[in-house]
Write a protein that holds these residues in place. Structure first.
Motif, PDB file in Angstrom:
ATOM      1  N   ALA A   1      57.803 -13.825 -13.107  1.00 20.31           N
ATOM      2  CA  ALA A   1      57.778 -13.747 -14.569  1.00 20.31           C
ATOM      3  C   ALA A   1      57.092 -12.468 -15.041  1.00 20.31           C
ATOM      4  O   ALA A   1      56.106 -12.033 -14.453  1.00 20.31           O
ATOM      5  CB  ALA A   1      57.065 -14.968 -15.146  1.00 20.31           C
ATOM      6  N   PHE A   2      57.624 -11.918 -16.127  1.00 22.55           N
ATOM      7  CA  PHE A   2      57.068 -10.721 -16.739  1.00 22.55           C
ATOM      8  C   PHE A   2      56.814 -10.996 -18.221  1.00 22.55           C
ATOM      9  O   PHE A   2      57.614 -11.683 -18.873  1.00 22.55           O
ATOM     10  CB  PHE A   2      58.051  -9.549 -16.639  1.00 22.55           C
ATOM     11  N   ASN A   3      55.735 -10.456 -18.757  1.00 24.81           N
ATOM     12  CA  ASN A   3      55.491 -10.474 -20.193  1.00 24.81           C
ATOM     13  C   ASN A   3      56.256  -9.308 -20.797  1.00 24.81           C
ATOM     14  O   ASN A   3      56.191  -8.187 -20.274  1.00 24.81           O
ATOM     15  CB  ASN A   3      54.000 -10.340 -20.499  1.00 24.81           C
ATOM     16  N   CYS A   4      56.974  -9.564 -21.882  1.00 21.95           N
ATOM     17  CA  CYS A   4      57.847  -8.546 -22.471  1.00 21.95           C
ATOM     18  C   CYS A   4      57.738  -8.536 -23.986  1.00 21.95           C
ATOM     19  O   CYS A   4      57.100  -9.409 -24.575  1.00 21.95           O
ATOM     20  CB  CYS A   4      59.297  -8.841 -22.086  1.00 21.95           C
ATOM     21  N   VAL A   5      58.388  -7.567 -24.598  1.00 21.48           N
ATOM     22  CA  VAL A   5      58.486  -7.467 -26.047  1.00 21.48           C
ATOM     23  C   VAL A   5      59.955  -7.263 -26.416  1.00 21.48           C
ATOM     24  O   VAL A   5      60.746  -6.815 -25.588  1.00 21.48           O
ATOM     25  CB  VAL A   5      57.620  -6.309 -26.609  1.00 21.48           C
ATOM     26  N   ASP A   6      60.300  -7.581 -27.669  1.00 23.23           N
ATOM     27  CA  ASP A   6      61.609  -7.332 -28.267  1.00 23.23           C
ATOM     28  C   ASP A   6      62.714  -8.179 -27.642  1.00 23.23           C
ATOM     29  O   ASP A   6      63.635  -7.666 -27.004  1.00 23.23           O
ATOM     30  CB  ASP A   6      61.949  -5.841 -28.203  1.00 23.23           C
ATOM     31  N   ILE A   7      62.617  -9.483 -27.860  1.00 22.42           N
ATOM     32  CA  ILE A   7      63.623 -10.397 -27.305  1.00 22.42           C
ATOM     33  C   ILE A   7      65.030 -10.125 -27.821  1.00 22.42           C
ATOM     34  O   ILE A   7      65.982 -10.202 -27.037  1.00 22.42           O
ATOM     35  CB  ILE A   7      63.213 -11.875 -27.474  1.00 22.42           C
TER      36      ILE A   7
ATOM     37  N   GLN B   1      75.553  -7.673 -23.239  1.00 22.75           N
ATOM     38  CA  GLN B   1      76.451  -6.526 -23.101  1.00 22.75           C
ATOM     39  C   GLN B   1      76.809  -6.280 -21.631  1.00 22.75           C
ATOM     40  O   GLN B   1      77.923  -5.893 -21.323  1.00 22.75           O
ATOM     41  CB  GLN B   1      75.809  -5.282 -23.704  1.00 22.75           C
ATOM     42  N   ALA B   2      75.863  -6.552 -20.721  1.00 25.38           N
ATOM     43  CA  ALA B   2      76.102  -6.342 -19.296  1.00 25.38           C
ATOM     44  C   ALA B   2      76.798  -7.541 -18.648  1.00 25.38           C
ATOM     45  O   ALA B   2      77.131  -7.495 -17.466  1.00 25.38           O
ATOM     46  CB  ALA B   2      74.778  -6.067 -18.581  1.00 25.38           C
ATOM     47  N   GLY B   3      76.989  -8.622 -19.407  1.00 21.42           N
ATOM     48  CA  GLY B   3      77.636  -9.807 -18.850  1.00 21.42           C
ATOM     49  C   GLY B   3      76.747 -10.593 -17.902  1.00 21.42           C
ATOM     50  O   GLY B   3      77.247 -11.316 -17.038  1.00 21.42           O
ATOM     51  N   ILE B   4      75.437 -10.469 -18.046  1.00 21.16           N
ATOM     52  CA  ILE B   4      74.503 -11.197 -17.186  1.00 21.16           C
ATOM     53  C   ILE B   4      74.217 -12.555 -17.824  1.00 21.16           C
ATOM     54  O   ILE B   4      73.784 -12.628 -18.971  1.00 21.16           O
ATOM     55  CB  ILE B   4      73.197 -10.405 -16.993  1.00 21.16           C
ATOM     56  N   GLU B   5      74.502 -13.613 -17.079  1.00 25.79           N
ATOM     57  CA  GLU B   5      74.247 -14.960 -17.577  1.00 25.79           C
ATOM     58  C   GLU B   5      72.742 -15.213 -17.635  1.00 25.79           C
ATOM     59  O   GLU B   5      72.006 -14.821 -16.722  1.00 25.79           O
ATOM     60  CB  GLU B   5      74.901 -15.991 -16.668  1.00 25.79           C
ATOM     61  N   PHE B   6      72.308 -15.877 -18.711  1.00 25.43           N
ATOM     62  CA  PHE B   6      70.887 -16.185 -18.858  1.00 25.43           C
ATOM     63  C   PHE B   6      70.733 -17.472 -19.656  1.00 25.43           C
ATOM     64  O   PHE B   6      71.663 -17.914 -20.331  1.00 25.43           O
ATOM     65  CB  PHE B   6      70.123 -15.032 -19.518  1.00 25.43           C
TER      66      PHE B   6
ATOM     67  N   LEU C   1      70.520 -10.225  -6.090  1.00 19.87           N
ATOM     68  CA  LEU C   1      70.423 -10.940  -4.822  1.00 19.87           C
ATOM     69  C   LEU C   1      70.100 -12.421  -5.028  1.00 19.87           C
ATOM     70  O   LEU C   1      69.872 -13.143  -4.071  1.00 19.87           O
ATOM     71  CB  LEU C   1      69.387 -10.288  -3.908  1.00 19.87           C
ATOM     72  N   GLY C   2      70.048 -12.871  -6.276  1.00 21.18           N
ATOM     73  CA  GLY C   2      69.833 -14.273  -6.559  1.00 21.18           C
ATOM     74  C   GLY C   2      68.392 -14.682  -6.803  1.00 21.18           C
ATOM     75  O   GLY C   2      68.106 -15.862  -7.009  1.00 21.18           O
ATOM     76  N   ASN C   3      67.461 -13.736  -6.805  1.00 23.02           N
ATOM     77  CA  ASN C   3      66.065 -14.055  -7.093  1.00 23.02           C
ATOM     78  C   ASN C   3      65.916 -14.342  -8.584  1.00 23.02           C
ATOM     79  O   ASN C   3      66.457 -13.618  -9.420  1.00 23.02           O
ATOM     80  CB  ASN C   3      65.145 -12.885  -6.710  1.00 23.02           C
ATOM     81  N   GLY C   4      65.157 -15.370  -8.919  1.00 22.81           N
ATOM     82  CA  GLY C   4      64.964 -15.745 -10.309  1.00 22.81           C
ATOM     83  C   GLY C   4      64.010 -14.804 -11.026  1.00 22.81           C
ATOM     84  O   GLY C   4      63.009 -14.349 -10.467  1.00 22.81           O
ATOM     85  N   VAL C   5      64.334 -14.508 -12.294  1.00 18.46           N
ATOM     86  CA  VAL C   5      63.522 -13.643 -13.147  1.00 18.46           C
ATOM     87  C   VAL C   5      63.286 -14.379 -14.464  1.00 18.46           C
ATOM     88  O   VAL C   5      64.221 -14.929 -15.045  1.00 18.46           O
ATOM     89  CB  VAL C   5      64.224 -12.299 -13.426  1.00 18.46           C
ATOM     90  N   GLU C   6      62.041 -14.395 -14.912  1.00 18.37           N
ATOM     91  CA  GLU C   6      61.673 -14.966 -16.205  1.00 18.37           C
ATOM     92  C   GLU C   6      61.033 -13.880 -17.039  1.00 18.37           C
ATOM     93  O   GLU C   6      60.149 -13.165 -16.568  1.00 18.37           O
ATOM     94  CB  GLU C   6      60.670 -16.098 -16.000  1.00 18.37           C
ATOM     95  N   LEU C   7      61.485 -13.765 -18.281  1.00 19.05           N
ATOM     96  CA  LEU C   7      60.885 -12.822 -19.222  1.00 19.05           C
ATOM     97  C   LEU C   7      60.243 -13.646 -20.333  1.00 19.05           C
ATOM     98  O   LEU C   7      60.885 -14.507 -20.930  1.00 19.05           O
ATOM     99  CB  LEU C   7      61.934 -11.885 -19.796  1.00 19.05           C
ATOM    100  N   ASN C   8      58.964 -13.397 -20.602  1.00 19.50           N
ATOM    101  CA  ASN C   8      58.198 -14.127 -21.623  1.00 19.50           C
ATOM    102  C   ASN C   8      57.958 -13.235 -22.831  1.00 19.50           C
ATOM    103  O   ASN C   8      57.536 -12.094 -22.699  1.00 19.50           O
ATOM    104  CB  ASN C   8      56.850 -14.568 -21.048  1.00 19.50           C
ATOM    105  N   PHE C   9      58.183 -13.810 -23.999  1.00 19.93           N
ATOM    106  CA  PHE C   9      58.003 -13.120 -25.267  1.00 19.93           C
ATOM    107  C   PHE C   9      57.105 -13.974 -26.139  1.00 19.93           C
ATOM    108  O   PHE C   9      57.502 -15.062 -26.569  1.00 19.93           O
ATOM    109  CB  PHE C   9      59.349 -12.908 -25.969  1.00 19.93           C
ATOM    110  N   VAL C  10      55.864 -13.536 -26.372  1.00 19.57           N
ATOM    111  CA  VAL C  10      54.932 -14.286 -27.206  1.00 19.57           C
ATOM    112  C   VAL C  10      55.194 -13.952 -28.654  1.00 19.57           C
ATOM    113  O   VAL C  10      55.443 -12.823 -29.002  1.00 19.57           O
ATOM    114  CB  VAL C  10      53.455 -13.953 -26.825  1.00 19.57           C
TER     115      VAL C  10
END
Length: 129
Positions: A77-83, A92-97, A120-129
């Motif tokens: 998981a990563f902390n991010c901005v601008d959801i 736009q990239a066609g990435i399912e989420f 490669l199938g590794n899970g990614v989580e983006l957090n937006f407070v």
């Protein structure tokens, strides 16, 4: 002595997969390739700000990685901005989420989350407070 923070995580892959992962994490997570310790191997260190959070390491000669094996690892998981910008980029990239709304609770602010998989199938989580 207790741990005080997460330093980094490491993904190991062949060279072509490493380049694909590097491009993916820079493009869709916003990490930046940066300095890497003088190691006797090929790889990348990807940074969030001035912290190297993801190391990409080439598999060693003769080493076989089980990419089909399901382990207990689920995601990073990563902390991010601008959801809105992130959602647009993934669409736009066609990435399912998947999206999740986490309500505020004692000691924790409300947040929105985006979940998807890297190439490669590794899970990614983006957090937006």
């Amino acid at each position: 002595m207790p741990a005080t923070s997460l330093s980094h995580y490491n993904l190991r892959a062949n060279r072509d997969q490493m380049i694909l992962l590097k491009e993916f994490y820079c493009e869709f997570v916003g990490l930046k390739a940066g300095p890497r310790a003088a190691l006797n191997s090929y790889g990348f260190w990807l940074y969030a700000g001035d912290q190297a959070v993801l190391h990409l390491s080439e598999i060693r000669s003769g080493e076989h990685r089980q990419s089909e094996l399901k382990t207990s690892f689920d995601h990073v998981a990563f902390n991010c901005v601008d959801i809105p910008a992130m959602q647009g980029k993934l669409e736009q990239a066609g990435i399912e989420f998947q999206l999740a709304d986490i309500p505020a609770s004692e000691g924790f602010p409300a947040q929105k989350q985006i979940f998807f998989n890297d190439p490669l199938g590794n899970g990614v989580e983006l957090n937006f407070v």
